[in-house]
Design an enzyme around this catalytic site. Sequence first.
Site, PDB file in Angstrom:
ATOM      1  N   ASP A  82      -8.268   6.195   9.158  1.00  0.00           N
ATOM      2  CA  ASP A  82      -9.704   5.194   8.255  1.00  0.00           C
ATOM      3  C   ASP A  82      -9.711   4.295   9.482  1.00  0.00           C
ATOM      4  OD1 ASP A  82     -11.564   3.229   6.804  1.00  0.00           O
ATOM      5  OD2 ASP A  82     -10.019   2.504   6.331  1.00  0.00           O
ATOM      6  N   GLU A 142     -12.515  -0.158  17.332  1.00  0.00           N
ATOM      7  CA  GLU A 142     -13.774  -0.105  16.228  1.00  0.00           C
ATOM      8  C   GLU A 142     -15.025  -1.261  16.550  1.00  0.00           C
ATOM      9  OE1 GLU A 142     -11.403  -1.095  12.343  1.00  0.00           O
ATOM     10  OE2 GLU A 142     -10.203   0.485  12.794  1.00  0.00           O
ATOM     11  N   VAL A 194      -4.357   4.625   7.384  1.00  0.00           N
ATOM     12  CA  VAL A 194      -4.938   4.020   6.446  1.00  0.00           C
ATOM     13  C   VAL A 194      -4.639   2.669   7.101  1.00  0.00           C
ATOM     14  CG1 VAL A 194      -6.786   2.779   4.504  1.00  0.00           C
ATOM     15  CG2 VAL A 194      -5.970   5.423   5.292  1.00  0.00           C
ATOM     16  N   ALA A 195      -3.745   2.659   8.116  1.00  0.00           N
ATOM     17  CA  ALA A 195      -3.355   1.343   8.325  1.00  0.00           C
ATOM     18  C   ALA A 195      -4.223   0.339   9.617  1.00  0.00           C
ATOM     19  CB  ALA A 195      -1.989   0.868   9.285  1.00  0.00           C
ATOM     20  N   ARG A 196      -3.446   0.991  10.853  1.00  0.00           N
ATOM     21  CA  ARG A 196      -4.515   0.130  12.069  1.00  0.00           C
ATOM     22  C   ARG A 196      -4.184   1.626  13.247  1.00  0.00           C
ATOM     23  NH1 ARG A 196      -5.698  -2.948   9.131  1.00  0.00           N
ATOM     24  NH2 ARG A 196      -6.241  -4.952   9.106  1.00  0.00           N
ATOM     25  N   VAL A 203       0.839  -1.037   0.333  1.00  0.00           N
ATOM     26  CA  VAL A 203      -0.080   0.167  -0.406  1.00  0.00           C
ATOM     27  C   VAL A 203       0.677   1.441  -0.587  1.00  0.00           C
ATOM     28  CG1 VAL A 203      -1.800   1.095   1.055  1.00  0.00           C
ATOM     29  CG2 VAL A 203      -1.930  -1.344   1.248  1.00  0.00           C
ATOM     30  N   HIS A 246     -12.801   2.320   8.586  1.00  0.00           N
ATOM     31  CA  HIS A 246     -12.646   1.363   8.471  1.00  0.00           C
ATOM     32  C   HIS A 246     -12.517   1.363   6.754  1.00  0.00           C
ATOM     33  CE1 HIS A 246      -9.578  -2.124   9.191  1.00  0.00           C
ATOM     34  NE2 HIS A 246      -9.076  -1.637   8.427  1.00  0.00           N
ATOM     35  N   LEU A 247     -13.023   2.377   5.571  1.00  0.00           N
ATOM     36  CA  LEU A 247     -13.570   2.521   4.216  1.00  0.00           C
ATOM     37  C   LEU A 247     -12.675   1.898   2.926  1.00  0.00           C
ATOM     38  CD1 LEU A 247     -16.276   4.704   3.978  1.00  0.00           C
ATOM     39  CD2 LEU A 247     -16.195   2.284   4.671  1.00  0.00           C
ATOM     40  N   GLY A 248     -11.317   1.139   4.051  1.00  0.00           N
ATOM     41  CA  GLY A 248     -10.080   1.841   3.059  1.00  0.00           C
ATOM     42  C   GLY A 248      -9.767   0.168   2.149  1.00  0.00           C
ATOM     43  N   ASP A 289      11.303   2.757   6.081  1.00  0.00           N
ATOM     44  CA  ASP A 289      10.814   1.704   6.895  1.00  0.00           C
ATOM     45  C   ASP A 289      11.882   0.552   6.144  1.00  0.00           C
ATOM     46  OD1 ASP A 289      10.049  -1.798   5.643  1.00  0.00           O
ATOM     47  OD2 ASP A 289       8.289  -0.851   4.363  1.00  0.00           O
TER      48      ASP A 289
HETATM   49  N1  NAI Z   1      -7.936   0.388   5.896  1.00  0.00           N
HETATM   50  C1  NAI Z   1      -8.016  -0.596   5.415  1.00  0.00           C
HETATM   51  O1  NAI Z   1      -9.038  -0.743   5.034  1.00  0.00           O
HETATM   52  C2  NAI Z   1      -6.838  -0.723   4.935  1.00  0.00           C
HETATM   53  C3  NAI Z   1      -5.848  -1.672   5.512  1.00  0.00           C
HETATM   54  N2  NAI Z   1      -4.993  -1.959   5.491  1.00  0.00           N
HETATM   55  C4  NAI Z   1      -3.463  -1.897   6.745  1.00  0.00           C
HETATM   56  O2  NAI Z   1      -2.279  -1.152   6.054  1.00  0.00           O
HETATM   57  C5  NAI Z   1      -1.435  -1.947   5.623  1.00  0.00           C
HETATM   58  C6  NAI Z   1      -0.199  -2.305   4.882  1.00  0.00           C
HETATM   59  O3  NAI Z   1      -0.828  -3.641   4.621  1.00  0.00           O
HETATM   60  P1  NAI Z   1      -0.230  -3.694   3.019  1.00  0.00           P
HETATM   61  O4  NAI Z   1       0.701  -2.501   2.473  1.00  0.00           O
HETATM   62  O5  NAI Z   1      -0.906  -4.619   1.866  1.00  0.00           O
HETATM   63  O6  NAI Z   1       1.532  -4.377   3.971  1.00  0.00           O
HETATM   64  P2  NAI Z   1       2.691  -5.194   3.369  1.00  0.00           P
HETATM   65  O7  NAI Z   1       3.370  -5.635   4.170  1.00  0.00           O
HETATM   66  O8  NAI Z   1       3.531  -4.663   1.805  1.00  0.00           O
HETATM   67  O9  NAI Z   1       3.702  -3.219   4.257  1.00  0.00           O
HETATM   68  C7  NAI Z   1       3.797  -3.263   4.837  1.00  0.00           C
HETATM   69  C8  NAI Z   1       5.650  -2.661   5.318  1.00  0.00           C
HETATM   70  O10 NAI Z   1       5.556  -2.274   6.524  1.00  0.00           O
HETATM   71  C9  NAI Z   1       6.674  -2.352   6.852  1.00  0.00           C
HETATM   72  N3  NAI Z   1       7.246  -2.407   8.518  1.00  0.00           N
HETATM   73  C10 NAI Z   1       7.396  -3.274   9.277  1.00  0.00           C
HETATM   74  N4  NAI Z   1       7.712  -3.081  10.110  1.00  0.00           N
HETATM   75  C11 NAI Z   1       7.334  -1.378  10.252  1.00  0.00           C
HETATM   76  C12 NAI Z   1       8.345  -0.059  11.207  1.00  0.00           C
HETATM   77  N5  NAI Z   1       8.645  -0.859  12.207  1.00  0.00           N
HETATM   78  N6  NAI Z   1       8.602   1.369  10.174  1.00  0.00           N
HETATM   79  C13 NAI Z   1       7.874   1.437   9.487  1.00  0.00           C
HETATM   80  N7  NAI Z   1       7.865   0.446   8.157  1.00  0.00           N
HETATM   81  C14 NAI Z   1       7.540  -1.186   9.161  1.00  0.00           C
HETATM   82  C15 NAI Z   1       7.208  -3.708   6.461  1.00  0.00           C
HETATM   83  O11 NAI Z   1       8.567  -3.899   6.180  1.00  0.00           O
HETATM   84  C16 NAI Z   1       6.295  -3.623   4.999  1.00  0.00           C
HETATM   85  O12 NAI Z   1       7.292  -2.727   3.844  1.00  0.00           O
HETATM   86  C17 NAI Z   1      -1.619  -2.984   7.270  1.00  0.00           C
HETATM   87  O13 NAI Z   1      -1.067  -2.783   8.279  1.00  0.00           O
HETATM   88  C18 NAI Z   1      -2.883  -3.092   6.759  1.00  0.00           C
HETATM   89  O14 NAI Z   1      -3.797  -4.151   7.160  1.00  0.00           O
HETATM   90  C19 NAI Z   1      -3.817  -2.608   4.017  1.00  0.00           C
HETATM   91  C20 NAI Z   1      -5.317  -3.076   3.261  1.00  0.00           C
HETATM   92  C21 NAI Z   1      -6.889  -1.685   3.447  1.00  0.00           C
HETATM   93  O1  HPV Z   2      -6.948  -5.658   4.894  1.00  0.00           O
HETATM   94  C1  HPV Z   2      -7.153  -4.883   5.380  1.00  0.00           C
HETATM   95  O2  HPV Z   2      -5.634  -5.137   6.207  1.00  0.00           O
HETATM   96  C2  HPV Z   2      -8.234  -4.322   6.032  1.00  0.00           C
HETATM   97  O3  HPV Z   2      -8.261  -3.381   6.888  1.00  0.00           O
HETATM   98  C3  HPV Z   2      -9.125  -4.696   5.322  1.00  0.00           C
HETATM   99  O4  HPV Z   2      -9.772  -4.563   6.431  1.00  0.00           O
HETATM  100  P1  HPV Z   2     -11.534  -4.996   5.851  1.00  0.00           P
HETATM  101  O5  HPV Z   2     -11.432  -6.223   5.493  1.00  0.00           O
HETATM  102  O6  HPV Z   2     -12.198  -4.419   5.012  1.00  0.00           O
HETATM  103  O7  HPV Z   2     -12.429  -5.314   7.726  1.00  0.00           O
END
Ligand code: NAI
Ligand code: HPV
Length: 611
Positions: free
Chosen positions: A323, A328, A297-299, A219, A347-349, A238
């Site tokens: 988000d 939640e 938009v992470a956690r 992301v 939480h609409l990401g 990162d």
């Molecule tokens: N709001 C939403 O609906 C959504 C939220 N997410 C969240 O977005 C985040 C990222 O997802 P992706 O990019 O798919 O995961 P990913 O695993 O591809 O990327 C996460 C990155 O964070 C890095 N990382 C780990 N510890 C770290 C630290 N202490 N400082 C900086 N970077 C660090 C990792 O090396 C990795 O490159 C996750 O928390 C995921 O749950 C993802 C999709 C939808």
């Molecule tokens: O994929 C993620 O990490 C998300 O945060 C998406 O969450 P959701 O499936 O929409 O409840």
Amino acid sequence: MALATPLRHLLAAAPDPATGAPPSLQAQPARAFPPHRRLLLRSIRLVAAPSSDATRHAGVAARAAGGGRPTVLVTEKLGAAGLELLRAFANVDCAYELTAEELRAKVSLVDALVVRSATRVTREVFEAARGRLRVVGRAGVGIDNVDLQAATEAGCLVVNAPTANTVAAAEHAVALLAAMARNVAQADASLKAGKWQRSKYVGVSLVGKTIAIMGFGKVGSEVARRAKGLGMDVIAHDPYAPVDRARAIGVDLVSFDDAISTADFISLHMPLTPSTTKIFNDETFAKMTKGVRLINVARGGVVDEEALLRALDNGTVAQAALDVFFEEPPPKDSKLVHHENVTVTPHLGASTTEAQEGVALEIAEAVIGALKGELAATAVNAPMVSAEVLAELSPYVILAEKLGRLAVQLVAGGSGIKAVKIVYSSARDPDDLDTRILRAMVTKGIVEPISSAFVNMVNADYVAKQRGLRIIEEQILLDGSPEVPINSIQVQLANVESKFAGALSDDGDIRVEGKVKDGTPHLTLVGPFSVDVSLEGNLLLCRQVDQPGIIGKVGSILGTMNLNVNFMSVGRIAPGKQAIMAIGIDEEPDKEALKLIGETPSVQEFVFLKL
Ligand SMILES: NC(=O)C1=CN([C@@H]2O[C@H](COP(=O)(O)OP(=O)(O)OC[C@H]3O[C@@H](n4cnc5c(N)ncnc54)[C@H](O)[C@@H]3O)[C@@H](O)[C@H]2O)C=CC1
Ligand SMILES: O=C(O)C(=O)COP(=O)(O)O
């Protein structure tokens, strides 16, 4: 990919009898190695390594209770195409908004559970599953709502759908970035309330501003690309991201402090782990440029929400767009949610039509594959073993388990096993020989006959560690062609007494060795004795002084008792010296037959072993 039966055996908690075409063997380049070098491969490693990498492979086959179609429980809304796919393979129970208690009640009735971010799959859930739950599918990326350690201990595979919502999450971050900078949500609410406040909602421009991407994964890097398109200067932090990948899209990777102290906008894209929990706190907010703007938009858990509120109130943080939240949904009276400088979404990401169809299909395929015992490319709590490696090692999988089974049955009651050494002789470079699957099988062979535990690739190392088994692997590097991955596997149990002294090596260890011959596992060494017996059915080992007639005597007892010999071999140290007979028997001899064998003159000891 359909797996050959031996492989299913490893992957299965309960082996799936369905057969598939054996996968083709991977051709290896011919290489020369120095002869007979003994190398220490690795001591035991734990497998519970939370990660959302898309490159992990493993599978766990599940057989539905009663042997019919498996049952899948879906606890959150899933895209229609994914549901359809699941329904074609399994009975699907869609039960949304379950309480924790309701979930615990249902989970023991299902083979797989599919969730999104709102279902907490806790240790209690795995305990309540009583061993039936084999797969948890997370239809999305973040697996912080699943207790991975508890899943691993239960031998339950966790798979996620790591790629299908990446763009949706990145687009949402950009939407929040722009909306926050131009006060879109606040201005919208104001106008709908009948006001016309043009001067109140003057925003800030994005072009030329610096944005720090915290977490440069899937992301984060998509957000970076889009931010560049908006004319922003992009930096990223990162600790694990490859510099090349960042450079390729014109992003500088910098330290945490540099990122947060120079950015005008900070966008969070790291996973929630113990080390990222509340990583944004009073101390880190104090290091930020005054008037910084934050997007999350992470956690929610990566931000100390109380500290963020303080930073918003004292102007350190000018605005935030959130988000995700620690809890939640957040409490209705949350000061953060109601703060005038905060823009929020529930939480609409990942919530676009496209992303939801994508994750649903991705997770349905992963869950079905895992239930079939196939490889799960998105396993998050199992070691990465590629499909090629699994296919190539499949003939050795049964051998490894049978050697473990044999070795443990040779241990005299009361002597606890602590140290297990597995010695592979192979002409393959140790870096090209991934033995984790074999180590898991030896562990399965040793542990299952003496406990109620079931062992698979997910939990083998955990089970071994829990039982105090120290498993050491060694490789004897052979001269010759590395095309055949393994010449022989030897299992040694140190510091134990044996119920069959003939199985003790000169070093006093129980020692059994085997090879794969024409695709079939063979026992080739017991203690110091070379034998050659196919490992099928059951095995009778007799030790005697080498002399004529004994084979006939034991053979005629077996014949009289209607026990069919499928293979037989005699190993001796030298003519007239100690020898052992290894006899493969289809059936299990009764007490009477065993008594007669024991009474045979010249048979010094014997043991009956179930394979
Ligand atoms: N709001 C939403 O609906 C959504 C939220 N997410 C969240 O977005 C985040 C990222 O997802 P992706 O990019 O798919 O995961 P990913 O695993 O591809 O990327 C996460 C990155 O964070 C890095 N990382 C780990 N510890 C770290 C630290 N202490 N400082 C900086 N970077 C660090 C990792 O090396 C990795 O490159 C996750 O928390 C995921 O749950 C993802 C999709 C939808
Ligand atoms: O994929 C993620 O990490 C998300 O945060 C998406 O969450 P959701 O499936 O929409 O409840």
